[in-house]
Design a protein around this motif. Structure first.
Motif, PDB file in Angstrom:
ATOM      1  N   ALA A 117       0.832  -1.213   0.000  1.00 20.95           N
ATOM      2  CA  ALA A 117       0.000   0.000   0.000  1.00 20.95           C
ATOM      3  C   ALA A 117       0.856   1.247   0.000  1.00 20.95           C
ATOM      4  N   GLY A 118       2.157   1.059   0.143  1.00 22.06           N
ATOM      5  CA  GLY A 118       3.043   2.193   0.113  1.00 22.06           C
ATOM      6  C   GLY A 118       4.473   1.727  -0.033  1.00 22.06           C
ATOM      7  N   TYR A 119       5.270   2.554  -0.665  1.00 21.40           N
ATOM      8  CA  TYR A 119       6.689   2.255  -0.854  1.00 21.40           C
ATOM      9  C   TYR A 119       7.419   3.592  -0.780  1.00 21.40           C
ATOM     10  N   ARG A 120       8.340   3.689   0.151  1.00 19.34           N
ATOM     11  CA  ARG A 120       9.018   4.975   0.393  1.00 19.34           C
ATOM     12  C   ARG A 120       7.962   6.067   0.591  1.00 19.34           C
ATOM     13  N   ASN A 121       7.977   7.097  -0.234  1.00 15.00           N
ATOM     14  CA  ASN A 121       7.009   8.178  -0.013  1.00 15.00           C
ATOM     15  C   ASN A 121       5.856   8.160  -1.020  1.00 15.00           C
ATOM     16  N   LYS A 122       5.615   7.000  -1.609  1.00 12.59           N
ATOM     17  CA  LYS A 122       4.471   6.842  -2.511  1.00 12.59           C
ATOM     18  C   LYS A 122       3.443   5.937  -1.835  1.00 12.59           C
ATOM     19  N   VAL A 123       2.209   6.375  -1.761  1.00 13.58           N
ATOM     20  CA  VAL A 123       1.202   5.626  -1.022  1.00 13.58           C
ATOM     21  C   VAL A 123      -0.064   5.479  -1.866  1.00 13.58           C
ATOM     22  N   ALA A 124      -0.780   4.390  -1.633  1.00 14.19           N
ATOM     23  CA  ALA A 124      -1.981   4.083  -2.409  1.00 14.19           C
ATOM     24  C   ALA A 124      -3.193   4.902  -1.984  1.00 14.19           C
ATOM     25  N   PHE A 125      -3.088   5.559  -0.843  1.00 17.72           N
ATOM     26  CA  PHE A 125      -4.133   6.508  -0.422  1.00 17.72           C
ATOM     27  C   PHE A 125      -3.452   7.611   0.398  1.00 17.72           C
ATOM     28  N   ASP A 143      -7.497   7.318  -4.990  1.00 16.64           N
ATOM     29  CA  ASP A 143      -7.414   6.436  -3.826  1.00 16.64           C
ATOM     30  C   ASP A 143      -7.506   4.997  -4.311  1.00 16.64           C
ATOM     31  N   LEU A 144      -6.343   4.374  -4.455  1.00 14.84           N
ATOM     32  CA  LEU A 144      -6.303   3.029  -5.023  1.00 14.84           C
ATOM     33  C   LEU A 144      -6.900   1.990  -4.085  1.00 14.84           C
ATOM     34  N   VAL A 145      -6.762   2.169  -2.782  1.00 11.98           N
ATOM     35  CA  VAL A 145      -7.292   1.186  -1.836  1.00 11.98           C
ATOM     36  C   VAL A 145      -8.816   1.154  -1.922  1.00 11.98           C
ATOM     37  N   GLU A 146      -9.420   2.323  -1.930  1.00 14.17           N
ATOM     38  CA  GLU A 146     -10.876   2.386  -2.054  1.00 14.17           C
ATOM     39  C   GLU A 146     -11.328   1.793  -3.398  1.00 14.17           C
ATOM     40  N   LEU A 147     -10.621   2.207  -4.451  1.00 14.87           N
ATOM     41  CA  LEU A 147     -10.950   1.704  -5.786  1.00 14.87           C
ATOM     42  C   LEU A 147     -10.878   0.179  -5.835  1.00 14.87           C
ATOM     43  N   PHE A 148      -9.787  -0.388  -5.328  1.00 17.31           N
ATOM     44  CA  PHE A 148      -9.588  -1.834  -5.405  1.00 17.31           C
ATOM     45  C   PHE A 148     -10.627  -2.569  -4.553  1.00 17.31           C
ATOM     46  N   LEU A 149     -10.885  -2.030  -3.364  1.00 15.32           N
ATOM     47  CA  LEU A 149     -11.886  -2.667  -2.497  1.00 15.32           C
ATOM     48  C   LEU A 149     -13.271  -2.648  -3.144  1.00 15.32           C
ATOM     49  N   ASP A 150     -13.627  -1.523  -3.731  1.00 11.65           N
ATOM     50  CA  ASP A 150     -14.948  -1.418  -4.365  1.00 11.65           C
ATOM     51  C   ASP A 150     -15.054  -2.330  -5.582  1.00 11.65           C
ATOM     52  N   GLN A 151     -14.005  -2.359  -6.386  1.00 13.93           N
ATOM     53  CA  GLN A 151     -14.015  -3.224  -7.569  1.00 13.93           C
ATOM     54  C   GLN A 151     -14.059  -4.700  -7.160  1.00 13.93           C
ATOM     55  N   ALA A 152     -13.282  -5.035  -6.133  1.00 17.57           N
ATOM     56  CA  ALA A 152     -13.265  -6.419  -5.663  1.00 17.57           C
ATOM     57  C   ALA A 152     -14.656  -6.820  -5.171  1.00 17.57           C
ATOM     58  N   GLU A 153     -15.273  -5.934  -4.424  1.00 19.57           N
ATOM     59  CA  GLU A 153     -16.624  -6.225  -3.924  1.00 19.57           C
ATOM     60  C   GLU A 153     -17.600  -6.391  -5.092  1.00 19.57           C
ATOM     61  N   HIS A 154     -17.526  -5.489  -6.027  1.00 21.41           N
ATOM     62  CA  HIS A 154     -18.390  -5.533  -7.216  1.00 21.41           C
ATOM     63  C   HIS A 154     -18.225  -6.852  -7.976  1.00 21.41           C
ATOM     64  N   CYS A 155     -16.998  -7.360  -7.993  1.00 17.48           N
ATOM     65  CA  CYS A 155     -16.703  -8.581  -8.748  1.00 17.48           C
ATOM     66  C   CYS A 155     -16.725  -9.832  -7.869  1.00 17.48           C
ATOM     67  N   GLY A 156     -17.087  -9.676  -6.598  1.00 15.69           N
ATOM     68  CA  GLY A 156     -17.159 -10.835  -5.711  1.00 15.69           C
ATOM     69  C   GLY A 156     -15.811 -11.447  -5.385  1.00 15.69           C
ATOM     70  N   MET A 157     -14.800 -10.608  -5.291  1.00 18.42           N
ATOM     71  CA  MET A 157     -13.452 -11.112  -5.017  1.00 18.42           C
ATOM     72  C   MET A 157     -13.033 -10.799  -3.587  1.00 18.42           C
ATOM     73  N   ASP A 158     -12.071 -11.588  -3.078  1.00 16.05           N
ATOM     74  CA  ASP A 158     -11.427 -11.290  -1.801  1.00 16.05           C
ATOM     75  C   ASP A 158     -10.236 -10.369  -2.042  1.00 16.05           C
ATOM     76  N   PHE A 159     -10.134  -9.340  -1.214  1.00 16.45           N
ATOM     77  CA  PHE A 159      -9.022  -8.392  -1.317  1.00 16.45           C
ATOM     78  C   PHE A 159      -8.075  -8.584  -0.135  1.00 16.45           C
ATOM     79  N   PHE A 160      -6.790  -8.771  -0.435  1.00 11.25           N
ATOM     80  CA  PHE A 160      -5.750  -8.818   0.599  1.00 11.25           C
ATOM     81  C   PHE A 160      -5.013  -7.490   0.591  1.00 11.25           C
TER      82      PHE A 160
END
Lengths: 311, 311, 311
Positions: B45-53, B71-88
């Motif tokens: 979700a983050g590397y050095r000073n780059k962060v996904a939210f 906000d990539l975390v929100e985007l990924f969680l929403d897409q995963a939910e929409h597609c019935g996927m588990d998000f780690f």
């Protein structure tokens, strides 16, 4: 002179896979035919444990091969026949034995391998040549023995021309100890003298020397080949060795330069390594689509640009 | 077995950015779902000073973060939910402290960071796992301490499975001192013994060893994981480590080989690093589009090709 | 601030050729205009024996030039005029003499070369600037002499602004001996003091230092340029120096970060190296298409994202 031959590089060594299936290849053969390609050369039918068809010989030698979802040899032979092209079959490269000086093992595998090949594909109409895939840049005792002992076997299996495509120990690949023109001349005089009558065609790679050096190298190659009765083609590389990315499609001016030089020095045919990655409108590299367009425009306008002066 | 999970790699370390926005990601999640992906794992979700939210924790720790246009975390969680996927959810990688042995700082940042994460995204339906992003290839005292001290915290925040994806100190990445199978076995027996009960799933990367070595490594991984009660997945890398370009999409025969090996050795699930760059019809790499087509064809035709013999 | 200028890099040094012809370039100029580009800078009109037009000067100096299928200088000047842009002409880079300390030869070739240029293209309406293509990262006695002796000649030929684009001896390019901010400050104080009144505009490259260091470097550059009466632009590089592949399009967050930093530090104009490879919807790199879309979205939504806090 236009490009009339190309290697086929899907059992790749250092070029990424395009992951083409039957339809993508068929489409690309159609484009090749349209742009004037009449000769296709399989760069190698196997490399380490990856093979272009399900070969029992290589499976036995290596202890197991990677899956072969598509018989590339059959596909290429059929497409070549369909497009009226000559197909040259590239031998197996162990990636191992010949680098360790064990030329005998490389020979023995390839003897058995090419027997299997002929029993499976020998009847195909497009099967018109052999390509010995072990590349050298100089007189190399081990590989010369491969050439000497394998070529007779190949001719017995199918009496068609045998091609090799050596590289040059040039500054772009060997910045620390580039060969001189004089060293190159002596090394290849010696090498050709040992394989005269065995190898029918030589197509030196043209990308290892600087652009202004190329004319001299091609002149020497042409002269030596003539001396030893070997046909001289030029392998006009359509990728660039000048960039940090190894390797993108070449710039059109550089390609045109190398084609022109080779034409003027009297080589008999221009082939390229290789159309499908670096010059095709179907390539995975968009810059190749543009190179194709520049090349096609040049074909249409004739040789107007050939009059550009060079040293 | 088919690929049913993939990493999401947009906070990248060594893979170029695709520069996808919301629509491109949504389109790719739809393709993932169609091809059978049920699990997506944010690589970090983050590397050095780059962060996904826009993380206040990381902003405070680093003194400032790069802009976060999406906000990539929100985007990924929403897409995963929409597609019935588990998000780690993949933890923060400082790129710094744990390489210097300062595991405590890596732990402390991640404790605060994951608290922030849970307060913002903990209620999302697709939030079904943790991924600890610090990768190791052997018993590594510092990182083992990260695993030991961070996993309890993660479970308290949200009691969902915890995944790690180690690499192998293999010849393709460490040509000078590749690990032996025996060394690998001993190192991971020791490593697993210290994290048993803390880590739920291990998915070893499969790209660092030679293709003919892979079966033995996966067998060892499978056996050790079983011994310590850890579920064993395989991270079937869909990029190639064999080319001068680091990294292009892998060839389909190599991919098929690795999937087959893992299936036969009894791993419980196949995931890949990663779909969107290397296997997707939407990828920035055209060869990935073709890899997708080869994979899709193979899914349709069943496992006919799985019968190819391997060592 | 938006990006309003770009280099044109077709006589490339380390970026692969796109192989664009007339139509592809015309299409890209139209896009540049639409997105707000008003200034185009030819990175160099020649490099070694490759030239952007059929130059008799360079042909004579090098003993022969590569074919020139397309007069890029005429094309760029005509397109710039058509699109209402200013064109800066980049001088010849021998790739040779100035690296060997033979600045006089570099100067002499460029004096003759720019005379030829003015006789051919001096009347073109878009010809609004010179760019001296020899790049330095510090006080460099040889190249300073090039600047000192060439700029007067250029101004006599055509009295238009002269631009340089230095790099920074930063950690991303010189991991072993990165410059400190203090060393950079002293070196450029000295360098500027020797070329004040000769160089009109300086546009430092912004990609060699870490993202969190950039603000300080730009502040210094801005201050020193002001001290010596030189206009200060920022060369916001749109490619990434962070990846194993040298070089892919940069990630949009990094690009936005660098634009924002430069805007806040008061530089007068943002240019990029360079639009056509790395930010264009026509680029050979698909990730550049996406970068263009992210940039265009940002332009449309105003500077909402500029409010993201940074150190």
């Amino acid at each position: 002179m236009r490009i009339t031959g190309t290697f086929l590089d899907e059992i790749t060594h250092d070029i990424p896979a395009s992951n083409w299936g039957h339809n993508e290849w068929a489409k690309d053969f159609d484009v090749m035919k349209r742009i004037g390609i009449d000769t296709v050369i399989l760069i190698r039918a196997g490399y380490r444990n990856k093979v272009a068809f399900k070969s029992k010989t290589i499976e036995k030698c290596t202890g197991g091969i990677l899956p072969v979802p598509l018989d590339l040899v059959e596909l290429f032979l059929d497409q070549a026949e369909h497009c009226g092209m000559d197909f040259f079959f590239g031998t197996y490269d162990s990636g191992l034995y010949w680098h360790q000086g064990d030329y005998q093992k490389e020979i023995d595998i390839n003897k058995a391998f090419t027997e299997e090949v002929i029993s499976k594909y020998g009847h195909k109409k497009a099967f018109k040549g052999w390509y010995v895939s072990n590349e050298i840049d100089s007189y190399d005792e081990s590989v010369i023995k491969v050439y000497q002992q394998l070529t007779g076997h190949l001719k017995q299996l199918k009496n068609v021309p045998i091609l090799i495509s050596p590289y040059v120990h040039g500054i772009k690949q060997y910045a620390d100890d580039p060969i001189t023109l004089d060293q190159h001349t002596k090394a290849w005089d010696r090498a050709f003298s040992t394989i005269t009558g065995m190898i029918d065609i030589v197509a030196f790679q043209d990308g290892q020397v600087n652009y202004h050096e190329l004319a001299d190298y091609i002149a020497v190659n042409r002269e030596l080949a003539k001396k030893y009765g070997i046909a001289c083609w030029s392998n006009v590389e359509s990728f660039s060795r000048d960039m940090p990315i190894k390797f993108p499609p070449i710039g059109w001016p550089e390609m045109l330069h190398k084609m022109t030089i080779a034409s003027e020095r009297g080589v008999e045919k221009l082939i390229t390594f290789e159309f499908s990655h670096f010059m095709s409108p179907n390539s995975i590299y968009p810059a190749a689509h543009n190179l194709y367009n520049r090349y096609a425009e040049w074909l249409l306008q004739g040789d107007a640009d050939m009059s550009v002066k060079r040293e």
